[in-house]
Scaffold this active site. Structure first.
Site, PDB file in Angstrom:
ATOM      1  N   GLU A   1       1.043  -1.229  -0.073  1.00  0.00           N
ATOM      2  CA  GLU A   1       0.049  -0.019   0.031  1.00  0.00           C
ATOM      3  C   GLU A   1       0.799   1.202  -0.051  1.00  0.00           C
ATOM      4  O   GLU A   1       0.669   2.268   0.968  1.00  0.00           O
ATOM      5  CB  GLU A   1      -1.139   0.121   1.087  1.00  0.00           C
TER       6      GLU A   1
ATOM      7  N   ASN B   1       1.758  -5.164  -3.122  1.00  0.00           N
ATOM      8  CA  ASN B   1       0.623  -5.434  -2.914  1.00  0.00           C
ATOM      9  C   ASN B   1      -0.304  -4.129  -2.419  1.00  0.00           C
ATOM     10  O   ASN B   1       0.223  -3.385  -1.774  1.00  0.00           O
ATOM     11  CB  ASN B   1       0.501  -6.415  -1.588  1.00  0.00           C
TER      12      ASN B   1
ATOM     13  N   GLU C   1      -6.093 -11.137  -0.810  1.00  0.00           N
ATOM     14  CA  GLU C   1      -7.008 -10.709   0.254  1.00  0.00           C
ATOM     15  C   GLU C   1      -8.526 -10.664  -0.113  1.00  0.00           C
ATOM     16  O   GLU C   1      -9.027  -9.794   0.481  1.00  0.00           O
ATOM     17  CB  GLU C   1      -6.475  -9.315   0.883  1.00  0.00           C
TER      18      GLU C   1
ATOM     19  N   ASP D   1     -12.239 -10.453   0.064  1.00  0.00           N
ATOM     20  CA  ASP D   1     -13.440 -10.760   0.673  1.00  0.00           C
ATOM     21  C   ASP D   1     -14.460  -9.733   0.078  1.00  0.00           C
ATOM     22  O   ASP D   1     -14.073  -8.789  -0.686  1.00  0.00           O
ATOM     23  CB  ASP D   1     -13.331 -10.509   2.224  1.00  0.00           C
TER      24      ASP D   1
END
Ligand code: 9MR
Length: 390
Positions: free
Chosen positions: A181, A224, A289, A291
């Site tokens: 990030e 990422n 990741e 969701d």
């Protein structure tokens, strides 16, 4: 064909005869149930449904927001959780246990306990590990963020940390999220909240990759981030930066999209195109990741339509990854709603995972499983075809 699959699965089951923190699998009454010959359950696992060389992962719950909940550490104490973790997945990512504040609580002290436990669990269960993370603006210990260090000291602190942590798990970690990030949603480098970039300048990012590569030449080193599923200002910024770093010979191996999606927003339909452009740079890509959260229904139970929409988002994300050659790692950010970070961070939202609090499988679980099976079947057909041509 069937017997081959059976053999692989039997092996995985054997590997599961692992001691729990609180007991052993032999004493686990349901362990035998699933292994019974008439049981179909073993063919029902994400990890065995997947094509060869495609890993299906999950975050391993612990640390972070879990510390403020009224349950004990999930990975250590929840037997059902560990069972599903070992059975369903071929890759694991420590959710918090390798982050700075967890693994490096004081300047001269590391705490490898939980990280080691996860890596050992993965070895026993024939799982690969994604390391997370080495250079980030968040979850840094106070001694670091509030310390009064010279540039030289800070640089040495980062070098020493990366060398120590990556070195410790050398050969045991498949992919590392080296830089996490580092851009904001406008595609601007985080020059204020990221201590490393603020104090040492953007060049420190390349150094982080170099140090990680020295410590474990085999690990694949990733950038990422979230909100980079589609082609947008942020993913453009990564594309430009990585191109530049590759030209300089910096050991960058991969670009990964986290995939924290919400059914409030449309599905990022250009995900596959986006992955492809990074793939074309010669990089690996990954979903790390995933969701899919939703607005909490008044009844407390999602409607069928909500569950279907969620399943659809999971499926399309997986399909995009499967469609891209170098996308061989697909990770969901936890599998049960019981331990999700979502309700803690987004008021009024939740139900983001593929299993309920009670580990019941949702349509999203079956969507993933069936999509994996279909991809494996297509792979087999292709191989078969090739074989017959020669
Ligand atoms: O799931 C993690 C949660 O337990 C922590 O409290 C939180 C702190 O920021 O981090 C969560 O994981 C994040 C991951 O490390 C990086 N991408 C976003 C994830 C969700 O916030």
């Amino acid at each position: 064909m069937r017997s081959i699959r059976f053999a692989t699965v039997a092996l995985a089951t054997a590997a599961l005869a692992l001691p729990l923190a609180t007991g052993s699998a032999a004493a686990d009454p349901s362990a035998g149930k699933e292994a019974a010959p008439h049981s179909n359950a073993k063919f029902d696992r994400l990890r065995s449904a997947a094509p060869d060389d495609f890993v299906v992962g999950t975050a391993v719950a612990g640390g972070g927001h879990h510390l403020e909940q009224d349950y004990p550490d999930p990975f250590t104490y929840d037997r059902e959780y560990r069972k599903v973790l070992g059975r369903q997945f071929s890759s694991v990512s420590p959710e918090n246990q390798m982050k700075w504040d967890y693994i490096h609580p004081e300047r001269d002290r590391y705490d490898f306990g939980q990280a080691d436990a996860i890596v050992e669990f993965a070895e026993r269960n024939k799982q690969v590990v994604r390391g997370h993370t080495l250079l980030w603006h968040s979850q840094n210990p106070a001694w670091l963020e509030q310390g009064d260090f010279s540039q030289e000291e800070l640089r040495e602190i980062l070098r020493e940390h990366i060398t120590t942590v990556v070195g410790r798990y050398a050969g045991k970690i498949q992919q590392w999220d080296v830089a996490n990030e580092i851009f904001d949603d406008q595609g601007k480098l985080r020059t204020q909240d990221n201590i490393w970039i603020r104090e040492l300048g953007p060049g420190i990012v390349a150094d982080a990759f170099r140090w990680a590569h020295e410590a474990d030449p085999k690990a694949k080193l990733f950038f990422n981030d979230y909100n980079v599923e589609g082609v947008n200002a942020k993913s453009d910024a990564y594309y430009a930066l990585i191109q530049d770093l590759l030209e300089q010979g910096v050991p960058v191996d991969g670009f990964s999209v986290q995939g924290h999606l919400s059914t409030r927003y449309g599905f990022p339909g250009d995900l596959e195109d986006n992955l492809r452009r990074f793939d074309a740079l010669g990089l690996e890509t990954a979903v790390t990741e995933l969701d899919v959260r939703m607005d909490l229904p008044e009844s407390g139970v999602p409607t069928e339509a909500q569950e279907q929409k969620q399943a659809d988002y999971y499926q399309r994300t997986l399909e995009a990854c499967l469609a891209v050659d170098g996308c061989n790692s697909f990770t969901i950010w936890g599998f049960t709603d019981k331990y999700s970070w979502v309700p803690v961070f987004f008021e009024g939202e939740g139900f983001a995972n593929v299993m309920t609090d009670d580990y019941e499988r949702k349509p999203a679980f079956y969507a993933l499983r069936d999509t994996l099976k279909e991809a494996a079947r297509e792979d087999d057909c292709k191989k078969h075809h090739k074989h017959h041509k020669h």
